[in-house]
Enzyme design. Structure first.
Site, PDB file in Angstrom:
ATOM      1  N   GLY A  22       0.490  -1.425  -0.625  1.00  0.00           N
ATOM      2  CA  GLY A  22       0.090   0.105   0.291  1.00  0.00           C
ATOM      3  C   GLY A  22       0.664   0.998   0.228  1.00  0.00           C
ATOM      4  N   ASN A  24       1.876   3.335  -2.637  1.00  0.00           N
ATOM      5  CA  ASN A  24       0.863   3.910  -3.230  1.00  0.00           C
ATOM      6  C   ASN A  24      -0.379   4.641  -3.312  1.00  0.00           C
ATOM      7  OD1 ASN A  24       2.721   4.203  -6.770  1.00  0.00           O
ATOM      8  ND2 ASN A  24       2.373   1.559  -5.844  1.00  0.00           N
ATOM      9  N   LEU A  94      -4.978  -7.295  -7.074  1.00  0.00           N
ATOM     10  CA  LEU A  94      -4.276  -8.537  -7.589  1.00  0.00           C
ATOM     11  C   LEU A  94      -5.466  -9.534  -8.304  1.00  0.00           C
ATOM     12  CD1 LEU A  94      -1.499 -10.095  -5.363  1.00  0.00           C
ATOM     13  CD2 LEU A  94      -1.737  -8.422  -7.998  1.00  0.00           C
ATOM     14  N   ILE A  97     -10.814  -7.254 -12.674  1.00  0.00           N
ATOM     15  CA  ILE A  97     -12.406  -6.466 -12.341  1.00  0.00           C
ATOM     16  C   ILE A  97     -12.987  -6.584 -13.152  1.00  0.00           C
ATOM     17  CG2 ILE A  97     -13.190  -4.016 -12.408  1.00  0.00           C
ATOM     18  CD1 ILE A  97     -11.025  -4.238 -10.631  1.00  0.00           C
ATOM     19  N   ASN A 111      -5.342   1.633 -13.646  1.00  0.00           N
ATOM     20  CA  ASN A 111      -4.069   0.844 -13.001  1.00  0.00           C
ATOM     21  C   ASN A 111      -2.328   1.362 -12.850  1.00  0.00           C
ATOM     22  OD1 ASN A 111      -3.541  -1.340 -11.510  1.00  0.00           O
ATOM     23  ND2 ASN A 111      -2.892  -2.215 -13.306  1.00  0.00           N
ATOM     24  N   HIS A 113       1.494  -0.133 -13.233  1.00  0.00           N
ATOM     25  CA  HIS A 113       1.929  -1.561 -13.628  1.00  0.00           C
ATOM     26  C   HIS A 113       3.202  -0.903 -13.498  1.00  0.00           C
ATOM     27  CE1 HIS A 113       2.670  -5.589 -14.919  1.00  0.00           C
ATOM     28  NE2 HIS A 113       3.416  -5.109 -15.468  1.00  0.00           N
ATOM     29  N   ASP A 154      -3.733  -5.459 -17.789  1.00  0.00           N
ATOM     30  CA  ASP A 154      -2.351  -4.843 -18.031  1.00  0.00           C
ATOM     31  C   ASP A 154      -3.084  -4.466 -19.475  1.00  0.00           C
ATOM     32  OD1 ASP A 154      -1.317  -5.182 -15.318  1.00  0.00           O
ATOM     33  OD2 ASP A 154      -0.338  -6.776 -16.530  1.00  0.00           O
ATOM     34  N   GLU A 183       6.895   5.651  -9.238  1.00  0.00           N
ATOM     35  CA  GLU A 183       5.604   5.548  -9.137  1.00  0.00           C
ATOM     36  C   GLU A 183       5.068   6.428  -7.913  1.00  0.00           C
ATOM     37  OE1 GLU A 183       4.412   1.010  -9.791  1.00  0.00           O
ATOM     38  OE2 GLU A 183       4.587   1.540  -8.547  1.00  0.00           O
TER      39      GLU A 183
HETATM   40  C1  GRF Z   1       3.404  -1.445  -7.399  1.00  0.00           C
HETATM   41  O1  GRF Z   1       4.767  -1.600  -7.688  1.00  0.00           O
HETATM   42  C2  GRF Z   1       2.553  -1.044  -8.454  1.00  0.00           C
HETATM   43  O2  GRF Z   1       2.939  -0.840  -9.748  1.00  0.00           O
HETATM   44  C3  GRF Z   1       1.590  -2.594  -9.289  1.00  0.00           C
HETATM   45  O3  GRF Z   1       1.933  -3.079  -7.493  1.00  0.00           O
HETATM   46  C4  GRF Z   1       3.145  -2.630  -6.599  1.00  0.00           C
HETATM   47  C5  GRF Z   1       2.092  -1.923  -5.466  1.00  0.00           C
HETATM   48  O4  GRF Z   1       2.995  -1.594  -4.581  1.00  0.00           O
HETATM   49  N1  GRF Z   1       0.876  -2.912  -9.756  1.00  0.00           N
HETATM   50  P1  GRF Z   1       2.399  -1.033  -3.666  1.00  0.00           P
HETATM   51  O5  GRF Z   1       1.508  -1.868  -2.076  1.00  0.00           O
HETATM   52  O6  GRF Z   1       2.014   0.339  -3.672  1.00  0.00           O
HETATM   53  O7  GRF Z   1       3.701  -0.792  -2.893  1.00  0.00           O
END
Ligand code: GRF
Length: 198
Positions: A22, A24, A94, A97, A111, A113, A154, A183
């Site tokens: 989490g 992000n 993961l 959807i 999303n 990636h 994706d 990110e």
């Molecule tokens: C990120 O690298 C994102 O690109 C991918 O999953 C990861 C999530 O990381 N889809 P976090 O849980 O936000 O640290």
């Protein structure tokens, strides 16, 4: 720059979907905490042990723990509608959807990636596996892709890609770190731009 045409009371309600740490989600919640255009008002999580739950608790964001059968049936659409959710933001989520959500939120599900799609995406391409594949292929650059979500993993149209170098000394871990930095600096702002465009 022209001021955004946002009227009071039009704060977009954002739900962040996450299955893991989490980091992000934390950045996005923080970014919108004092925003006048959007607010993270829900964290949706399929994993009761996920770090994102600690993030949500610390940030006082309500959590919806979901289970697969119901998710695939009704997408928790009634619950999302009850909270007037406008935008679904996937951040390390993961599960695929379901069509019910894709249809209910056209152009409103995004999303991130950790590679330059269309390469290194698809089922089972998440976490370390992505960076290992990039290194095994001898790529000289990798990066992030922010994209709309459709019914395939994706696969939806790209909103933004940002690149970074892959050095000879990089490992899957060091590449993951570089990509997390990208990110964290790009995702919330890309979401903000999307809100302003709608
Ligand atoms: C990120 O690298 C994102 O690109 C991918 O999953 C990861 C999530 O990381 N889809 P976090 O849980 O936000 O640290």
């Amino acid at each position: 720059m022209a001021s955004p045409q946002i009227h009071p009371g039009q704060v977009k309600q954002v739900a962040v979907f996450a299955s893991g740490a989490g980091s992000n989600a934390a950045k996005i919640i923080e970014h919108f905490r004092s925003s006048s255009i959007g607010r993270v008002c829900l964290v949706v999580c399929n994993n009761p042990g996920a770090g994102v739950l600690t993030v949500a608790e610390k940030e006082n964001v309500p959590v919806l723990i979901i289970e697969r059968k119901k998710f695939n049936q009704d997408g928790y659409l009634p619950e999302l509608r009850d909270l007037s959710i406008d935008l679904l933001v996937l951040a390390g989520f993961l599960w695929k959807i379901p069509p019910v959500l894709i249809n209910a939120y056209p152009g409103k599900i995004v999303n991130i990636h950790p590679a330059l799609l269309p390469k290194y995406g698809g089922k089972n391409m998440y976490g370390k596996a992505v960076h290992e594949a990039v290194l095994a292929a001898g790529e000289k650059e990798s990066g992030i892709t922010i994209h709309y979500v459709d019914e395939m993993y994706d696969h939806g149209a790209t909103i933004l890609q940002v690149k970074c170098d892959v050095d000879n000394t990089d490992t899957a871990e060091s590449l993951a770190d570089k990509i997390h930095v990208l990110e964290h600096s790009c995702y919330a702002r890309a979401i903000e731009e999307l809100i302003l465009k709608n």
